[in-house]
Design an enzyme around this catalytic site. Structure first.
Site, PDB file in Angstrom:
ATOM      1  N   LYS A   1      57.875 -59.519   6.500  1.00 12.73           N
ATOM      2  CA  LYS A   1      58.778 -60.573   6.036  1.00 12.73           C
ATOM      3  C   LYS A   1      59.999 -60.699   6.953  1.00 12.73           C
ATOM      4  O   LYS A   1      60.731 -61.682   6.880  1.00 12.73           O
ATOM      5  CB  LYS A   1      59.208 -60.306   4.596  1.00 12.73           C
ATOM      6  CG  LYS A   1      58.040 -60.297   3.602  1.00 12.73           C
ATOM      7  CD  LYS A   1      58.500 -60.123   2.184  1.00 12.73           C
ATOM      8  CE  LYS A   1      57.342 -59.833   1.244  1.00 12.73           C
ATOM      9  NZ  LYS A   1      56.401 -60.954   1.125  1.00 12.73           N
TER      10      LYS A   1
ATOM     11  N   ASP B   1      64.152 -52.892  -4.369  1.00 11.89           N
ATOM     12  CA  ASP B   1      63.144 -53.581  -3.580  1.00 11.89           C
ATOM     13  C   ASP B   1      63.875 -54.576  -2.685  1.00 11.89           C
ATOM     14  O   ASP B   1      64.364 -55.602  -3.157  1.00 11.89           O
ATOM     15  CB  ASP B   1      62.156 -54.284  -4.514  1.00 11.89           C
ATOM     16  CG  ASP B   1      61.152 -55.176  -3.793  1.00 11.89           C
ATOM     17  OD1 ASP B   1      61.248 -55.323  -2.564  1.00 11.89           O
ATOM     18  OD2 ASP B   1      60.277 -55.735  -4.471  1.00 11.89           O
TER      19      ASP B   1
ATOM     20  N   CYS C   1      52.916 -63.063  -7.879  1.00 17.47           N
ATOM     21  CA  CYS C   1      52.941 -61.641  -8.258  1.00 17.47           C
ATOM     22  C   CYS C   1      54.113 -61.350  -9.193  1.00 17.47           C
ATOM     23  O   CYS C   1      54.811 -60.338  -9.049  1.00 17.47           O
ATOM     24  CB  CYS C   1      52.982 -60.733  -7.029  1.00 17.47           C
ATOM     25  SG  CYS C   1      51.494 -60.815  -6.019  1.00 17.47           S
TER      26      CYS C   1
ATOM     27  N   GLN D   1      62.878 -59.117   0.087  1.00 14.96           N
ATOM     28  CA  GLN D   1      63.378 -60.471   0.321  1.00 14.96           C
ATOM     29  C   GLN D   1      64.832 -60.485   0.785  1.00 14.96           C
ATOM     30  O   GLN D   1      65.371 -61.560   1.081  1.00 14.96           O
ATOM     31  CB  GLN D   1      63.245 -61.295  -0.966  1.00 14.96           C
ATOM     32  CG  GLN D   1      61.832 -61.425  -1.492  1.00 14.96           C
ATOM     33  CD  GLN D   1      60.915 -62.228  -0.580  1.00 14.96           C
ATOM     34  OE1 GLN D   1      61.375 -63.006   0.246  1.00 14.96           O
ATOM     35  NE2 GLN D   1      59.614 -62.019  -0.719  1.00 14.96           N
TER      36      GLN D   1
ATOM     37  N   HIS E   1      58.700 -58.204  -8.838  1.00  9.94           N
ATOM     38  CA  HIS E   1      57.362 -58.366  -8.266  1.00  9.94           C
ATOM     39  C   HIS E   1      56.465 -57.296  -8.869  1.00  9.94           C
ATOM     40  O   HIS E   1      56.913 -56.222  -9.261  1.00  9.94           O
ATOM     41  CB  HIS E   1      57.465 -58.189  -6.744  1.00  9.94           C
ATOM     42  CG  HIS E   1      56.236 -58.497  -5.970  1.00  9.94           C
ATOM     43  ND1 HIS E   1      55.163 -57.630  -5.897  1.00  9.94           N
ATOM     44  CD2 HIS E   1      55.909 -59.559  -5.189  1.00  9.94           C
ATOM     45  CE1 HIS E   1      54.231 -58.148  -5.114  1.00  9.94           C
ATOM     46  NE2 HIS E   1      54.648 -59.324  -4.680  1.00  9.94           N
TER      47      HIS E   1
END
Length: 413
Positions: A233, A207, A371, A210, A130
Protein backbone atom coordinates in the site's frame (compact mmCIF):
# COMPACT_ATOMS: atom_id res chain seq x y z
CA UNK A 1 12.31 8.92 -8.56
CA UNK A 2 13.78 11.65 -10.71
CA UNK A 3 16.20 13.92 -8.87
CA UNK A 4 14.12 16.87 -10.07
CA UNK A 5 11.39 16.07 -7.51
CA UNK A 6 12.21 18.23 -4.47
CA UNK A 7 11.19 17.42 -0.91
CA UNK A 8 9.19 20.64 -0.66
CA UNK A 9 5.70 21.96 -1.21
CA UNK A 10 6.63 23.07 -4.77
CA UNK A 11 6.39 19.60 -6.25
CA UNK A 12 5.66 18.99 -9.92
CA UNK A 13 2.92 16.43 -9.43
CA UNK A 14 2.67 15.80 -13.17
CA UNK A 15 6.32 14.73 -13.13
CA UNK A 16 5.62 12.51 -10.14
CA UNK A 17 2.73 10.88 -11.97
CA UNK A 18 5.03 10.19 -14.93
CA UNK A 19 7.08 7.93 -12.64
CA UNK A 20 4.22 5.38 -12.62
CA UNK A 21 4.13 3.42 -15.86
CA UNK A 22 0.78 1.69 -15.28
CA UNK A 23 -0.99 5.04 -15.14
CA UNK A 24 -0.31 5.57 -18.85
CA UNK A 25 -2.32 2.54 -20.00
CA UNK A 26 -5.84 2.34 -21.32
CA UNK A 27 -8.67 0.10 -20.12
CA UNK A 28 -11.47 -0.70 -22.56
CA UNK A 29 -10.09 1.99 -24.84
CA UNK A 30 -10.30 4.67 -22.14
CA UNK A 31 -7.47 6.28 -20.14
CA UNK A 32 -7.06 4.43 -16.84
CA UNK A 33 -8.37 6.27 -13.78
CA UNK A 34 -6.96 4.33 -10.85
CA UNK A 35 -8.97 5.15 -7.73
CA UNK A 36 -8.17 1.98 -5.77
CA UNK A 37 -5.01 2.86 -3.86
CA UNK A 38 -6.49 1.76 -0.53
CA UNK A 39 -6.48 -1.71 -2.06
CA UNK A 40 -2.91 -1.49 -3.33
CA UNK A 41 -0.67 1.41 -4.27
CA UNK A 42 0.78 1.69 -7.76
CA UNK A 43 4.54 1.31 -8.16
CA UNK A 44 6.95 3.97 -9.42
CA UNK A 45 9.81 3.11 -11.75
CA UNK A 46 12.25 3.34 -8.85
CA UNK A 47 10.55 0.41 -7.10
CA UNK A 48 10.21 -1.66 -10.27
CA UNK A 49 13.85 -1.02 -11.11
CA UNK A 50 15.01 -2.00 -7.62
CA UNK A 51 13.30 -5.39 -7.83
CA UNK A 52 14.61 -5.95 -11.35
CA UNK A 53 18.14 -4.93 -10.35
CA UNK A 54 18.16 -7.32 -7.41
CA UNK A 55 17.26 -10.32 -9.54
CA UNK A 56 19.56 -9.32 -12.39
CA UNK A 57 22.67 -8.46 -10.40
CA UNK A 58 22.48 -9.43 -6.72
CA UNK A 59 20.24 -12.47 -6.31
CA UNK A 60 21.36 -14.60 -3.36
CA UNK A 61 20.01 -15.58 0.04
CA UNK A 62 20.49 -13.43 3.11
CA UNK A 63 22.72 -14.15 6.10
CA UNK A 64 23.81 -17.53 4.73
CA UNK A 65 26.90 -16.91 2.63
CA UNK A 66 30.13 -14.95 2.81
CA UNK A 67 30.38 -14.55 -0.96
CA UNK A 68 29.81 -11.19 -2.59
CA UNK A 69 26.24 -11.76 -3.79
CA UNK A 70 25.21 -13.07 -0.37
CA UNK A 71 26.70 -10.01 1.28
CA UNK A 72 24.94 -7.68 -1.16
CA UNK A 73 21.61 -9.42 -0.62
CA UNK A 74 21.97 -9.13 3.15
CA UNK A 75 22.92 -5.46 2.89
CA UNK A 76 19.86 -4.79 0.72
CA UNK A 77 17.52 -6.59 3.10
CA UNK A 78 18.90 -4.98 6.25
CA UNK A 79 19.07 -1.66 4.45
CA UNK A 80 15.30 -1.83 3.95
CA UNK A 81 14.88 -2.43 7.68
CA UNK A 82 16.98 0.63 8.46
CA UNK A 83 15.07 2.80 6.00
CA UNK A 84 11.74 1.71 7.45
CA UNK A 85 12.97 2.37 10.98
CA UNK A 86 13.88 5.94 10.07
CA UNK A 87 10.60 6.38 8.19
CA UNK A 88 8.62 5.28 11.25
CA UNK A 89 10.96 6.83 13.87
CA UNK A 90 11.64 3.55 15.67
CA UNK A 91 14.68 1.50 16.63
CA UNK A 92 15.99 -0.94 14.03
CA UNK A 93 16.13 -3.76 16.56
CA UNK A 94 12.40 -3.38 17.28
CA UNK A 95 11.25 -3.84 13.68
CA UNK A 96 10.23 -7.30 12.44
CA UNK A 97 10.13 -7.63 8.66
CA UNK A 98 7.25 -9.78 7.45
CA UNK A 99 4.74 -10.24 4.64
CA UNK A 100 2.41 -7.46 5.76
CA UNK A 101 -0.12 -6.33 8.32
CA UNK A 102 -2.06 -9.60 8.38
CA UNK A 103 1.04 -11.56 9.33
CA UNK A 104 2.10 -8.87 11.80
CA UNK A 105 -1.22 -8.91 13.66
CA UNK A 106 -1.26 -12.71 13.74
CA UNK A 107 2.27 -12.64 15.14
CA UNK A 108 1.11 -10.49 18.04
CA UNK A 109 -2.03 -12.59 18.48
CA UNK A 110 -0.22 -15.91 18.72
CA UNK A 111 3.10 -14.89 20.25
CA UNK A 112 2.04 -12.13 22.63
CA UNK A 113 -1.68 -12.56 23.36
CA UNK A 114 -2.19 -16.32 23.28
CA UNK A 115 0.36 -17.13 26.02
CA UNK A 116 -0.92 -14.48 28.43
CA UNK A 117 -4.69 -14.16 28.00
CA UNK A 118 -7.07 -16.27 30.07
CA UNK A 119 -10.76 -16.65 30.78
CA UNK A 120 -12.13 -13.41 32.13
CA UNK A 121 -9.75 -11.21 30.13
CA UNK A 122 -11.02 -9.00 27.33
CA UNK A 123 -9.86 -7.52 24.02
CA UNK A 124 -11.35 -4.28 22.69
CA UNK A 125 -11.82 -3.79 18.94
CA UNK A 126 -13.62 -1.06 17.00
CA UNK A 127 -16.55 -1.26 14.62
CA UNK A 128 -14.39 -0.03 11.72
CA UNK A 129 -11.72 -2.75 11.83
CA UNK A 130 -10.56 -4.72 8.81
CA UNK A 131 -11.09 -8.47 9.15
CA UNK A 132 -7.32 -8.83 9.61
CA UNK A 133 -7.73 -7.00 12.92
CA UNK A 134 -10.80 -8.97 13.98
CA UNK A 135 -10.41 -12.63 13.05
CA UNK A 136 -7.03 -13.25 14.78
CA UNK A 137 -8.47 -11.92 18.04
CA UNK A 138 -11.56 -14.09 17.71
CA UNK A 139 -9.32 -17.13 17.29
CA UNK A 140 -7.28 -16.16 20.34
CA UNK A 141 -10.43 -15.51 22.37
CA UNK A 142 -11.82 -18.92 21.46
CA UNK A 143 -8.65 -20.64 22.65
CA UNK A 144 -8.18 -18.65 25.85
CA UNK A 145 -11.72 -17.95 27.01
CA UNK A 146 -11.20 -14.22 26.66
CA UNK A 147 -14.03 -12.03 25.40
CA UNK A 148 -14.21 -9.30 22.77
CA UNK A 149 -15.75 -5.86 23.30
CA UNK A 150 -16.60 -3.50 20.45
CA UNK A 151 -16.15 0.26 20.41
CA UNK A 152 -18.82 1.91 18.25
CA UNK A 153 -18.82 4.82 15.82
CA UNK A 154 -21.07 7.84 15.48
CA UNK A 155 -23.14 8.94 12.47
CA UNK A 156 -20.07 10.59 10.89
CA UNK A 157 -18.04 7.40 11.07
CA UNK A 158 -15.84 8.67 13.90
CA UNK A 159 -15.10 6.65 17.03
CA UNK A 160 -17.31 7.38 20.02
CA UNK A 161 -14.41 8.07 22.36
CA UNK A 162 -16.51 8.27 25.52
CA UNK A 163 -17.93 4.83 24.81
CA UNK A 164 -14.48 3.51 23.89
CA UNK A 165 -12.96 4.71 27.15
CA UNK A 166 -15.87 3.25 29.11
CA UNK A 167 -14.91 -0.17 27.72
CA UNK A 168 -11.34 0.06 29.02
CA UNK A 169 -12.08 -1.72 32.30
CA UNK A 170 -9.54 -3.70 34.38
CA UNK A 171 -10.14 -7.02 32.58
CA UNK A 172 -9.11 -5.51 29.21
CA UNK A 173 -5.57 -6.51 28.25
CA UNK A 174 -5.41 -5.23 24.67
CA UNK A 175 -6.99 -2.58 22.46
CA UNK A 176 -6.55 -3.25 18.73
CA UNK A 177 -7.61 -0.49 16.37
CA UNK A 178 -6.94 0.95 12.96
CA UNK A 179 -5.07 4.23 12.53
CA UNK A 180 -7.05 5.04 9.36
CA UNK A 181 -10.23 3.22 8.30
CA UNK A 182 -9.91 1.47 4.95
CA UNK A 183 -13.63 2.04 4.30
CA UNK A 184 -14.50 5.40 5.85
CA UNK A 185 -11.12 7.13 5.68
CA UNK A 186 -11.59 8.11 9.34
CA UNK A 187 -8.31 9.06 11.01
CA UNK A 188 -8.43 7.91 14.61
CA UNK A 189 -6.75 10.02 17.33
CA UNK A 190 -4.34 7.22 18.18
CA UNK A 191 -1.97 9.34 20.25
CA UNK A 192 -4.78 10.41 22.59
CA UNK A 193 -6.19 6.89 22.72
CA UNK A 194 -2.80 5.36 23.55
CA UNK A 195 -2.37 7.89 26.35
CA UNK A 196 -5.61 6.60 27.88
CA UNK A 197 -4.66 2.93 27.47
CA UNK A 198 -1.27 3.50 29.11
CA UNK A 199 -2.98 5.06 32.15
CA UNK A 200 -4.91 1.81 32.52
CA UNK A 201 -2.03 -0.57 31.84
CA UNK A 202 -3.61 -1.81 28.59
CA UNK A 203 -1.49 -2.71 25.57
CA UNK A 204 -2.39 -1.14 22.21
CA UNK A 205 -1.93 -2.54 18.70
CA UNK A 206 -2.45 -0.20 15.76
CA UNK A 207 -3.15 -1.30 12.20
CA UNK A 208 -1.23 1.28 10.17
CA UNK A 209 -1.94 -0.15 6.72
CA UNK A 210 -3.84 2.92 5.53
CA UNK A 211 -1.77 5.47 7.46
CA UNK A 212 1.81 4.68 6.44
CA UNK A 213 1.29 5.44 2.71
CA UNK A 214 -0.42 8.77 3.22
CA UNK A 215 0.67 10.72 6.30
CA UNK A 216 3.77 11.46 8.39
CA UNK A 217 4.28 8.80 11.06
CA UNK A 218 6.11 9.02 14.36
CA UNK A 219 5.44 5.77 16.18
CA UNK A 220 7.57 6.82 19.13
CA UNK A 221 5.27 9.81 19.65
CA UNK A 222 2.08 7.76 19.26
CA UNK A 223 2.96 5.68 22.31
CA UNK A 224 1.47 2.34 21.25
CA UNK A 225 2.86 -1.13 22.00
CA UNK A 226 2.58 -2.58 18.49
CA UNK A 227 2.25 -0.99 15.05
CA UNK A 228 1.74 -2.95 11.81
CA UNK A 229 2.29 -1.77 8.22
CA UNK A 230 1.90 -3.23 4.74
CA UNK A 231 4.44 -2.46 2.02
CA UNK A 232 2.27 -2.84 -1.08
CA UNK A 233 0.00 0.00 0.00
CA UNK A 234 3.11 2.21 0.28
CA UNK A 235 3.89 1.79 -3.44
CA UNK A 236 6.17 -1.13 -2.55
CA UNK A 237 5.92 -4.77 -3.67
CA UNK A 238 3.31 -7.18 -2.41
CA UNK A 239 4.36 -9.63 0.30
CA UNK A 240 6.26 -7.01 2.31
CA UNK A 241 5.54 -5.22 5.56
CA UNK A 242 6.65 -4.88 9.14
CA UNK A 243 5.67 -5.11 12.77
CA UNK A 244 7.08 -2.65 15.25
CA UNK A 245 6.95 -3.80 18.86
CA UNK A 246 8.37 -2.43 22.08
CA UNK A 247 11.63 -4.11 22.93
CA UNK A 248 10.32 -5.60 26.16
CA UNK A 249 7.53 -7.32 24.22
CA UNK A 250 9.88 -8.75 21.61
CA UNK A 251 12.14 -10.14 24.32
CA UNK A 252 9.22 -11.84 26.08
CA UNK A 253 7.45 -13.23 23.01
CA UNK A 254 8.14 -16.84 21.94
CA UNK A 255 8.71 -17.63 18.25
CA UNK A 256 5.63 -17.78 16.05
CA UNK A 257 7.14 -19.89 13.22
CA UNK A 258 10.14 -22.18 13.58
CA UNK A 259 12.85 -22.79 11.00
CA UNK A 260 16.14 -21.43 9.79
CA UNK A 261 17.65 -18.06 10.60
CA UNK A 262 15.60 -17.56 13.77
CA UNK A 263 17.96 -19.57 15.96
CA UNK A 264 21.31 -19.31 17.73
CA UNK A 265 21.83 -23.04 18.19
CA UNK A 266 19.81 -26.17 17.44
CA UNK A 267 20.29 -29.51 19.19
CA UNK A 268 17.90 -32.41 19.36
CA UNK A 269 17.72 -31.74 23.09
CA UNK A 270 16.47 -28.22 22.45
CA UNK A 271 16.96 -24.95 20.56
CA UNK A 272 18.29 -21.56 21.60
CA UNK A 273 16.41 -18.90 19.66
CA UNK A 274 17.81 -15.68 18.22
CA UNK A 275 16.97 -12.36 19.78
CA UNK A 276 14.08 -10.36 18.34
CA UNK A 277 13.39 -9.28 15.68
CA UNK A 278 15.26 -12.14 13.96
CA UNK A 279 13.50 -14.65 16.20
CA UNK A 280 10.35 -13.94 14.21
CA UNK A 281 11.86 -14.07 10.70
CA UNK A 282 12.15 -17.80 10.01
CA UNK A 283 12.96 -18.96 6.49
CA UNK A 284 13.98 -17.15 3.34
CA UNK A 285 12.30 -13.72 3.20
CA UNK A 286 11.02 -11.82 0.19
CA UNK A 287 14.42 -10.25 -0.40
CA UNK A 288 13.64 -8.72 -3.79
CA UNK A 289 10.40 -7.39 -2.36
CA UNK A 290 12.25 -5.63 0.43
CA UNK A 291 14.69 -4.21 -2.11
CA UNK A 292 11.61 -2.67 -3.70
CA UNK A 293 10.16 -1.56 -0.37
CA UNK A 294 13.41 0.18 0.50
CA UNK A 295 13.16 2.03 -2.81
CA UNK A 296 9.53 2.90 -2.06
CA UNK A 297 10.49 4.37 1.31
CA UNK A 298 13.21 6.43 -0.40
CA UNK A 299 10.66 7.64 -2.95
CA UNK A 300 8.06 8.64 -0.36
CA UNK A 301 10.68 10.24 1.88
CA UNK A 302 12.05 12.33 -0.99
CA UNK A 303 8.58 13.63 -1.77
CA UNK A 304 7.94 14.25 1.92
CA UNK A 305 5.01 12.69 3.71
CA UNK A 306 3.65 16.09 4.73
CA UNK A 307 3.57 17.07 1.05
CA UNK A 308 1.83 13.81 0.16
CA UNK A 309 -0.74 14.37 2.89
CA UNK A 310 -1.40 17.94 1.73
CA UNK A 311 -1.76 16.83 -1.90
CA UNK A 312 -4.20 14.08 -1.01
CA UNK A 313 -6.25 16.36 1.23
CA UNK A 314 -6.63 18.80 -1.66
CA UNK A 315 -7.75 15.95 -3.92
CA UNK A 316 -10.17 14.70 -1.26
CA UNK A 317 -11.74 18.14 -0.82
CA UNK A 318 -12.35 18.51 -4.55
CA UNK A 319 -13.58 14.93 -4.86
CA UNK A 320 -16.02 15.17 -1.94
CA UNK A 321 -17.48 18.43 -3.23
CA UNK A 322 -17.99 16.91 -6.68
CA UNK A 323 -19.65 13.76 -5.32
CA UNK A 324 -22.10 15.78 -3.25
CA UNK A 325 -23.50 17.16 -6.49
CA UNK A 326 -24.29 13.70 -7.88
CA UNK A 327 -28.04 13.01 -7.48
CA UNK A 328 -28.93 10.15 -5.16
CA UNK A 329 -25.37 9.62 -3.93
CA UNK A 330 -24.74 8.78 -0.27
CA UNK A 331 -21.28 9.08 1.27
CA UNK A 332 -20.38 6.73 4.14
CA UNK A 333 -18.02 8.36 6.61
CA UNK A 334 -17.54 12.10 6.96
CA UNK A 335 -15.43 12.36 10.08
CA UNK A 336 -13.74 15.72 10.74
CA UNK A 337 -10.34 14.18 10.01
CA UNK A 338 -10.16 11.63 7.23
CA UNK A 339 -7.89 10.29 4.52
CA UNK A 340 -8.58 10.38 0.77
CA UNK A 341 -11.00 7.45 0.86
CA UNK A 342 -14.67 7.84 -0.04
CA UNK A 343 -17.19 5.01 0.22
CA UNK A 344 -20.51 5.68 -1.44
CA UNK A 345 -23.68 4.26 -2.95
CA UNK A 346 -26.15 5.64 -5.47
CA UNK A 347 -29.81 5.13 -4.75
CA UNK A 348 -31.22 2.21 -6.70
CA UNK A 349 -27.85 0.92 -7.93
CA UNK A 350 -25.90 -2.06 -6.59
CA UNK A 351 -22.26 -1.40 -5.76
CA UNK A 352 -20.99 -4.18 -8.03
CA UNK A 353 -23.07 -2.92 -10.96
CA UNK A 354 -21.63 0.56 -10.51
CA UNK A 355 -18.06 -0.71 -10.34
CA UNK A 356 -18.52 -3.00 -13.35
CA UNK A 357 -19.91 -0.24 -15.54
CA UNK A 358 -17.29 2.23 -14.34
CA UNK A 359 -14.60 -0.23 -15.36
CA UNK A 360 -15.95 0.00 -18.93
CA UNK A 361 -15.22 3.73 -18.65
CA UNK A 362 -11.62 3.01 -17.63
CA UNK A 363 -12.29 3.65 -13.94
CA UNK A 364 -10.90 1.30 -11.27
CA UNK A 365 -12.66 1.42 -7.91
CA UNK A 366 -13.41 -1.22 -5.29
CA UNK A 367 -16.87 -2.60 -4.63
CA UNK A 368 -17.90 -5.02 -1.91
CA UNK A 369 -17.65 -5.26 1.85
CA UNK A 370 -13.98 -4.24 1.88
CA UNK A 371 -13.11 -6.92 4.45
CA UNK A 372 -15.27 -5.03 6.95
CA UNK A 373 -18.48 -7.01 7.39
CA UNK A 374 -19.28 -5.55 10.85
CA UNK A 375 -19.06 -2.04 9.43
CA UNK A 376 -21.38 -2.89 6.54
CA UNK A 377 -23.82 -4.39 9.08
CA UNK A 378 -23.68 -1.15 11.06
CA UNK A 379 -24.78 0.85 8.01
CA UNK A 380 -27.31 -1.78 6.95
CA UNK A 381 -25.85 -2.32 3.50
CA UNK A 382 -24.24 -5.42 1.91
CA UNK A 383 -21.59 -3.47 0.06
CA UNK A 384 -20.40 -0.02 -0.99
CA UNK A 385 -18.28 1.43 -3.74
CA UNK A 386 -14.98 2.80 -2.53
CA UNK A 387 -12.89 5.33 -4.40
CA UNK A 388 -9.47 5.85 -2.85
CA UNK A 389 -7.04 8.46 -4.12
CA UNK A 390 -3.28 8.87 -3.88
CA UNK A 391 -0.75 11.61 -4.54
CA UNK A 392 -0.31 10.45 -8.15
CA UNK A 393 -3.95 11.15 -8.99
CA UNK A 394 -5.09 14.43 -10.56
CA UNK A 395 -7.94 16.91 -10.38
CA UNK A 396 -8.65 16.17 -14.05
CA UNK A 397 -9.19 12.51 -13.16
CA UNK A 398 -11.74 13.57 -10.54
CA UNK A 399 -13.70 15.49 -13.18
CA UNK A 400 -13.53 12.53 -15.57
CA UNK A 401 -14.61 10.15 -12.80
CA UNK A 402 -17.66 12.21 -11.93
CA UNK A 403 -18.62 12.42 -15.62
CA UNK A 404 -18.31 8.63 -15.91
CA UNK A 405 -20.30 8.17 -12.71
CA UNK A 406 -23.14 10.33 -13.97
CA UNK A 407 -23.17 8.40 -17.23
CA UNK A 408 -23.35 5.09 -15.39
CA UNK A 409 -25.98 6.41 -12.98
CA UNK A 410 -28.28 7.24 -15.88
CA UNK A 411 -27.79 3.77 -17.36
CA UNK A 412 -28.89 2.20 -14.07
CA UNK A 413 -31.80 4.56 -13.47
Amino acid sequence: MNAAHPASAAIDWAAVRADFPVLTREVHGKPLIYFDSANTGQKPNAVIDAVDDFYRHHNANVSRAVHTLGTEATETYEGARSKLARFLNVRVDELVLCSGTTFAINLVAYSWALPRLKAGDAIVLTRMEHHANIVPWQLVAQRTGATIKVAEIDERGALNLDQLYSLLTPEVKLLALTHVSNVLGTVNPVREICRETRKRGIATLIDGSQAAPHRPLDIAAIGCDFYAITGHKMSGPTGTGALWARREHLEAMPPFIGGGEMIKEVRFEGTVFADGPRRFEAGTPNIAGFAGLGAAVDYLSALGMANIDAREQALLSRFTQALREVPGLRIFGEAPEKAAVVSFLIEGAHAHDLATLLDLEGVAIRSGHHCAHPLMQHFGVPATCRASLAYYNTFEEIDAFVAALNKVRKLLA
